[in-house]
Enzyme design. Structure first.
Site, PDB file in Angstrom:
ATOM      1  N   GLU A  53       0.803  -1.213   0.000  1.00 11.70           N
ATOM      2  CA  GLU A  53       0.000   0.000   0.000  1.00 11.70           C
ATOM      3  C   GLU A  53       0.845   1.277   0.000  1.00 11.70           C
ATOM      4  OE1 GLU A  53      -4.120  -0.109   0.829  1.00 11.70           O
ATOM      5  OE2 GLU A  53      -3.030  -0.924  -0.881  1.00 11.70           O
ATOM      6  N   TYR A  88      -2.773   6.866   6.437  1.00  8.62           N
ATOM      7  CA  TYR A  88      -2.804   5.694   5.561  1.00  8.62           C
ATOM      8  C   TYR A  88      -2.781   4.400   6.375  1.00  8.62           C
ATOM      9  CZ  TYR A  88      -2.803   4.386   0.707  1.00  8.62           C
ATOM     10  OH  TYR A  88      -3.194   3.953  -0.542  1.00  8.62           O
ATOM     11  N   ASP A 202       6.581   5.217  -6.388  1.00 11.45           N
ATOM     12  CA  ASP A 202       5.494   5.119  -7.352  1.00 11.45           C
ATOM     13  C   ASP A 202       5.136   6.544  -7.783  1.00 11.45           C
ATOM     14  OD1 ASP A 202       3.853   6.175  -5.343  1.00 11.45           O
ATOM     15  OD2 ASP A 202       2.646   4.366  -5.088  1.00 11.45           O
ATOM     16  N   CYS A 203       4.148   6.699  -8.652  1.00 12.95           N
ATOM     17  CA  CYS A 203       3.904   8.023  -9.231  1.00 12.95           C
ATOM     18  C   CYS A 203       3.483   9.043  -8.179  1.00 12.95           C
ATOM     19  CB  CYS A 203       2.883   7.940 -10.358  1.00 12.95           C
ATOM     20  SG  CYS A 203       1.200   7.426  -9.875  1.00 12.95           S
ATOM     21  N   SER A 204       2.523   8.672  -7.325  1.00 15.38           N
ATOM     22  CA  SER A 204       2.031   9.627  -6.336  1.00 15.38           C
ATOM     23  C   SER A 204       2.987   9.772  -5.159  1.00 15.38           C
ATOM     24  CB  SER A 204       0.637   9.211  -5.845  1.00 15.38           C
ATOM     25  OG  SER A 204       0.647   7.886  -5.339  1.00 15.38           O
ATOM     26  N   ASP A 221      -2.188   9.609  -2.349  1.00 17.20           N
ATOM     27  CA  ASP A 221      -2.504   8.931  -3.613  1.00 17.20           C
ATOM     28  C   ASP A 221      -2.976   9.913  -4.685  1.00 17.20           C
ATOM     29  OD1 ASP A 221      -1.837   6.435  -2.626  1.00 17.20           O
ATOM     30  OD2 ASP A 221      -3.886   5.951  -2.022  1.00 17.20           O
ATOM     31  N   HIS A 256      -2.862   7.962 -12.640  1.00 16.06           N
ATOM     32  CA  HIS A 256      -1.462   8.377 -12.744  1.00 16.06           C
ATOM     33  C   HIS A 256      -1.348   9.877 -12.493  1.00 16.06           C
ATOM     34  CE1 HIS A 256       2.705   7.987 -13.774  1.00 16.06           C
ATOM     35  NE2 HIS A 256       2.621   8.829 -14.785  1.00 16.06           N
ATOM     36  N   HIS A 268       7.741  12.468 -14.138  1.00 14.16           N
ATOM     37  CA  HIS A 268       6.903  11.502 -13.421  1.00 14.16           C
ATOM     38  C   HIS A 268       7.669  10.203 -13.228  1.00 14.16           C
ATOM     39  CE1 HIS A 268       5.270   9.432 -17.316  1.00 14.16           C
ATOM     40  NE2 HIS A 268       6.364  10.096 -17.611  1.00 14.16           N
TER      41      HIS A 268
END
Length: 303
Positions: A53, A88, A202-204, A221, A256, A268
């Site tokens: 996660e 989170y 990751d992207c976020s 996110d 994304h 990114h």
């Protein structure tokens, strides 16, 4: 409130202990065998979706919700998500968490030494070394011989090179150019699903850390990042704005995020086979999937 602190370079936040695979076992110890775990192949990295996660950096607090068979269900304050008002949610091996009262008190009151280098090393009084990710923060208790002295979650003190940290309770909001320069330092870094450290974003998670380093808090996110910032149309985009991409040619679910850097380009962390890079907005599939942007300037409320 039952608070504990991460005692390894980072701790993975798992959706469910039952979803941990054999290939993930090296990441469950303290210290984890980070290099072995990160060396997993592309197929295994792709299979992290629906299992992992987020991540929590060394020294950061988590709020304990439940303990079960060597695992702790936690919420991560500061990683805002609509999933839980406490932060989170997810599961961390109990061995990767600890509590020291003096550290807790220092965390609540002391200035932080924020790791603003891509990575750094903490030398503990015991002689042990801990590798630190970008944006790790630890309570600062002094300076000596070109090092910043910090308190650690295990109850020791340690040293970090002063040139690799910024000492402040809260990092100041900087300009757009500084945000872009920070992001460009990570060009070529491999993508990691749920990654929140400079060992893989990751992207976020990439956007979260870049904005954090420049004094701006944003959600964890991509979808809430799109909803809580000031919405910006494609025609109004300015450097430093977040860009969001959605299925169904920009009309479906957001999947994304990147950051606009001007001149029709954005930076990114794309996906598992592709490291942090710069693309043009005319590149596919980004051109057809771009839905809108969001602008964060600091001080936004996520309640």
């Amino acid at each position: 409130m039952n608070i504990r602190y991460v005692r390894d370079t980072f701790a993975n936040l798992w959706l469910d202990p039952g979803k941990v695979r054999e290939v993930d076992r090296p990441s469950l110890h303290c210290p984890m065998d980070r290099e072995t775990w990160l060396a997993m192949g592309t197929e295994n990295r792709l299979d992290l979706v629906g299992r992992l996660e987020s991540q929590v950096l060394y020294g950061a607090p988590v709020q304990v919700m439940e303990e079960r068979e060597g695992w702790v269900r936690v919420c991560v304050p500061g990683q805002f998500t609509p999933k839980d008002s406490g932060g989170y949610p997810g599961w961390i091996p109990a061995s990767q968490l600890t509590f020291d009262r003096e550290y807790h008190q220092a965390w609540e009151t002391s200035p932080f030494a924020w790791v603003t280098a891509d990575r750094s090393r903490l030398l503990l009084d015991s002689g042990e070394e801990v590798e630190l990710s970008f944006m790790t923060r630890l309570p600062q208790v002094g300076e000596r011989d070109g090092d910043v002295i910090v308190r650690t979650p295990g109850g020791e003190t340690g040293r970090i090179p002063a040139e690799e940290v910024t000492v402040a309770r809260q990092l100041p909001v900087t300009g757009v150019e500084a945000r872009i320069r920070t992001a460009e330092r990570f060009l070529g870094l491999p993508y990691l699903w749920a990654g929140m450290s400079s060992f893989g974003f990751d992207c976020s998670g990439f956007m979260y850390r870049i904005f954090e380093a420049n004094g701006i808090a944003i959600p964890r996110d991509a979808d809430p990042q799109a909803r809580y910032g000031q919405r910006v149309s494609k025609e109004e985009l300015a450097p430093g704005d977040l860009l969001f991409f959605a299925h169904e040619e920009g009309k479906g679910a957001i999947h994304h995020v990147g950051m606009y850097i001007g001149d029709g380009s954005f930076i990114h962390s794309p996906n598992t086979p592709n490291p942090v890079k710069i693309n043009r907005l005319t590149d596919e599939p980004y051109h057809s999937e771009l839905c809108w942007g969001a602008r964060y300037q600091g001080g936004e409320s996520f309640t």
